[in-house]
Design a protein around this motif. Sequence first.
Motif, short mmCIF file in Angstrom:
data_model
loop_
_atom_site.label_atom_id
_atom_site.label_comp_id
_atom_site.label_asym_id
_atom_site.label_seq_id
_atom_site.Cartn_x
_atom_site.Cartn_y
_atom_site.Cartn_z
N VAL A 146 0.84 -1.20 0.00
CA VAL A 146 0.00 0.00 0.00
C VAL A 146 0.88 1.26 0.00
CG1 VAL A 146 -1.91 1.19 1.13
CG2 VAL A 146 -1.73 -1.30 1.31
N ASN A 147 0.56 2.18 -0.91
CA ASN A 147 1.32 3.43 -1.02
C ASN A 147 0.83 4.52 -0.08
OD1 ASN A 147 3.09 2.58 -3.02
ND2 ASN A 147 1.81 3.31 -4.70
N ALA A 148 -0.49 4.55 0.18
CA ALA A 148 -1.03 5.67 0.93
C ALA A 148 -2.33 5.31 1.62
CB ALA A 148 -1.26 6.86 -0.01
N PRO A 162 -10.49 18.97 -1.13
CA PRO A 162 -10.69 19.50 0.23
C PRO A 162 -12.12 19.88 0.57
CG PRO A 162 -9.65 21.15 -1.16
CD PRO A 162 -9.67 19.88 -1.96
N ARG A 163 -12.99 20.05 -0.43
CA ARG A 163 -14.35 20.52 -0.14
C ARG A 163 -15.46 19.61 -0.67
NH1 ARG A 163 -15.00 26.30 1.10
NH2 ARG A 163 -12.96 27.06 1.78
N TYR A 164 -15.15 18.82 -1.68
CA TYR A 164 -16.16 17.93 -2.25
C TYR A 164 -15.70 16.48 -2.14
CZ TYR A 164 -17.80 22.33 -4.22
OH TYR A 164 -18.24 23.62 -4.37
N ASN A 165 -16.65 15.59 -2.26
CA ASN A 165 -16.35 14.16 -2.13
C ASN A 165 -15.79 13.62 -3.45
OD1 ASN A 165 -16.18 11.58 -1.13
ND2 ASN A 165 -18.36 11.15 -1.30
N LEU A 166 -14.59 14.09 -3.78
CA LEU A 166 -13.94 13.72 -5.03
C LEU A 166 -12.56 13.13 -4.74
CD1 LEU A 166 -14.73 16.92 -7.14
CD2 LEU A 166 -15.94 14.73 -7.23
N ILE A 167 -12.18 12.16 -5.55
CA ILE A 167 -10.88 11.50 -5.43
C ILE A 167 -10.08 11.80 -6.69
CG2 ILE A 167 -9.71 9.26 -5.34
CD1 ILE A 167 -12.29 8.21 -3.91
N VAL A 168 -8.82 12.18 -6.51
CA VAL A 168 -7.96 12.52 -7.64
C VAL A 168 -6.72 11.62 -7.60
CG1 VAL A 168 -6.61 14.34 -8.76
CG2 VAL A 168 -8.75 14.90 -7.62
N VAL A 169 -6.36 11.05 -8.78
CA VAL A 169 -5.22 10.13 -8.83
C VAL A 169 -4.65 10.08 -10.24
CG1 VAL A 169 -6.73 8.13 -9.27
CG2 VAL A 169 -4.46 7.77 -8.27
N GLY A 170 -3.33 9.94 -10.35
CA GLY A 170 -2.68 9.82 -11.64
C GLY A 170 -2.83 8.41 -12.21
N ARG A 171 -2.95 8.31 -13.53
CA ARG A 171 -3.13 7.03 -14.22
C ARG A 171 -1.82 6.60 -14.89
NH1 ARG A 171 -7.43 3.96 -16.96
NH2 ARG A 171 -8.82 5.21 -15.65
N TYR A 172 -1.44 5.35 -14.65
CA TYR A 172 -0.30 4.74 -15.32
C TYR A 172 -0.86 3.56 -16.13
CZ TYR A 172 4.36 2.52 -15.79
OH TYR A 172 5.51 1.95 -16.27
N PRO A 173 -1.17 3.78 -17.41
CA PRO A 173 -1.82 2.74 -18.21
C PRO A 173 -1.08 1.41 -18.16
CG PRO A 173 -1.78 4.82 -19.40
CD PRO A 173 -0.93 5.02 -18.18
N ASP A 174 -1.85 0.35 -18.00
CA ASP A 174 -1.32 -1.00 -17.85
C ASP A 174 -1.97 -1.90 -18.90
OD1 ASP A 174 -0.50 -3.51 -17.10
OD2 ASP A 174 -1.12 -3.33 -15.00
N PRO A 175 -1.19 -2.46 -19.82
CA PRO A 175 -1.77 -3.32 -20.86
C PRO A 175 -2.48 -4.54 -20.29
CG PRO A 175 0.64 -3.48 -20.84
CD PRO A 175 0.27 -2.33 -19.97
N ASN A 176 -2.17 -4.91 -19.05
CA ASN A 176 -2.83 -6.06 -18.42
C ASN A 176 -4.09 -5.67 -17.66
OD1 ASN A 176 -0.78 -7.96 -19.23
ND2 ASN A 176 0.54 -7.12 -17.64
N ILE A 196 2.54 6.34 -6.83
CA ILE A 196 1.29 7.06 -7.10
C ILE A 196 0.38 6.98 -5.88
CG2 ILE A 196 -0.79 7.09 -8.54
CD1 ILE A 196 0.97 6.08 -10.85
N LYS A 197 -0.17 8.14 -5.48
CA LYS A 197 -1.04 8.21 -4.31
C LYS A 197 -2.30 8.98 -4.65
CE LYS A 197 2.79 8.11 -0.97
NZ LYS A 197 3.37 8.71 0.25
N ALA A 198 -3.46 8.38 -4.38
CA ALA A 198 -4.73 9.07 -4.56
C ALA A 198 -4.94 10.03 -3.40
CB ALA A 198 -5.87 8.07 -4.63
N ALA A 252 -14.16 11.39 8.18
CA ALA A 252 -15.12 10.28 8.24
C ALA A 252 -14.82 9.15 7.28
CB ALA A 252 -16.53 10.81 7.99
N ARG A 253 -13.86 9.36 6.36
CA ARG A 253 -13.54 8.32 5.39
C ARG A 253 -12.02 8.19 5.26
NH1 ARG A 253 -16.09 11.36 0.92
NH2 ARG A 253 -15.73 12.96 2.50
N LEU A 254 -11.60 7.04 4.77
CA LEU A 254 -10.18 6.76 4.58
C LEU A 254 -9.99 6.25 3.16
CD1 LEU A 254 -7.37 6.51 6.07
CD2 LEU A 254 -7.93 4.08 6.35
N LEU A 255 -9.04 6.83 2.45
CA LEU A 255 -8.75 6.49 1.06
C LEU A 255 -7.40 5.80 0.98
CD1 LEU A 255 -9.31 6.91 -2.05
CD2 LEU A 255 -8.14 9.12 -1.81
#
Length: 295
Positions: A155-157, A210-224, A204-206, A165-168
């Motif tokens: 686990v990275n993060a 800070p104000r809305y219930n949104l998750i942001v994360v970078g994509r590393y395309p994986d052919p699999n 990479i860490k999601a 109230a939530r954990l990502l």
Amino acid sequence: MLWNFGIKDRPTFIKGIGAGGSIMGLKFNLLNSNQFYACSMDGTTTLQDFGGNTIRVFARIDCCNVWFCSLDVSASSRVLVTGDNMGHVILLNTDGKELWNLRLHKKKVTHVALNPCCDWLLATASVDQTVKLWDLRQVKGKDSFLYSLPHSQPVNAACFSPDGARLLTTDQRNEIRVYSASQWDRPVSVIPHPHRHFQHLTPIKATWHPRYNLIVVGRYPDPNFKSCVPYESRTVDVFDGNSGKLLCQLYDPESSGIVSLNEFNPMGDTLASAMGYHVLIWSQEEAGPKQNKSQ
């Protein structure tokens, strides 16, 4: 680097030690905007200022095989927590007094996070494939956790939401998980997402908006990866934190590298994305695929 991206000015650089001095964790001092906390592969966790001065050394390891990988600070409760690559976690007050130093994981502690709304709740993430929740007041050893959240990959993060109230969590392959305070030991959603580990890539860490219930994360395309398409772009993906639905993707064709880290400003209207040697700044001033960018 200290950079006022709102003006066309050169960043302020603080010279490091070179090889072996990678900064693994960085936090502003919310009580003094000219200072920051840092943990490093040089074996230290420190408080420094932007003049290049070290104000306080909180922890030091005089061994080239052990270093600090993560840190977090609570300005309200005046405590600092830092984790190393051998599974140890240290709790100190911001005056530098060590409160405890214990081995809480079998392997590297990749991330530590203090709950922003509950002063005593700590989350730790590790390459031992677990995330653990702790009551800072009752930590006695590796078995004194409140909850252990097993993962199928290292686990990275593990990041608390702004309301606490939530954990990502972000693993090292293809899962983002969301846990809720109503039932910490079971994820309320699991989002498939390609972000596999690569030795020479910043993990990479999601992160949360800070104000809305949104998750942001970078994509590393994986052919699999099941939904991978040919020539898939290395985007910044934005998900709904409740449904796990992909809402939008940010992409600049002139900067097509892999985005490892994302951080919003407190208002949530500006996003900084770290991509290799570059930092991209996205703002709401332009809609659609063209975004403000600085590097």
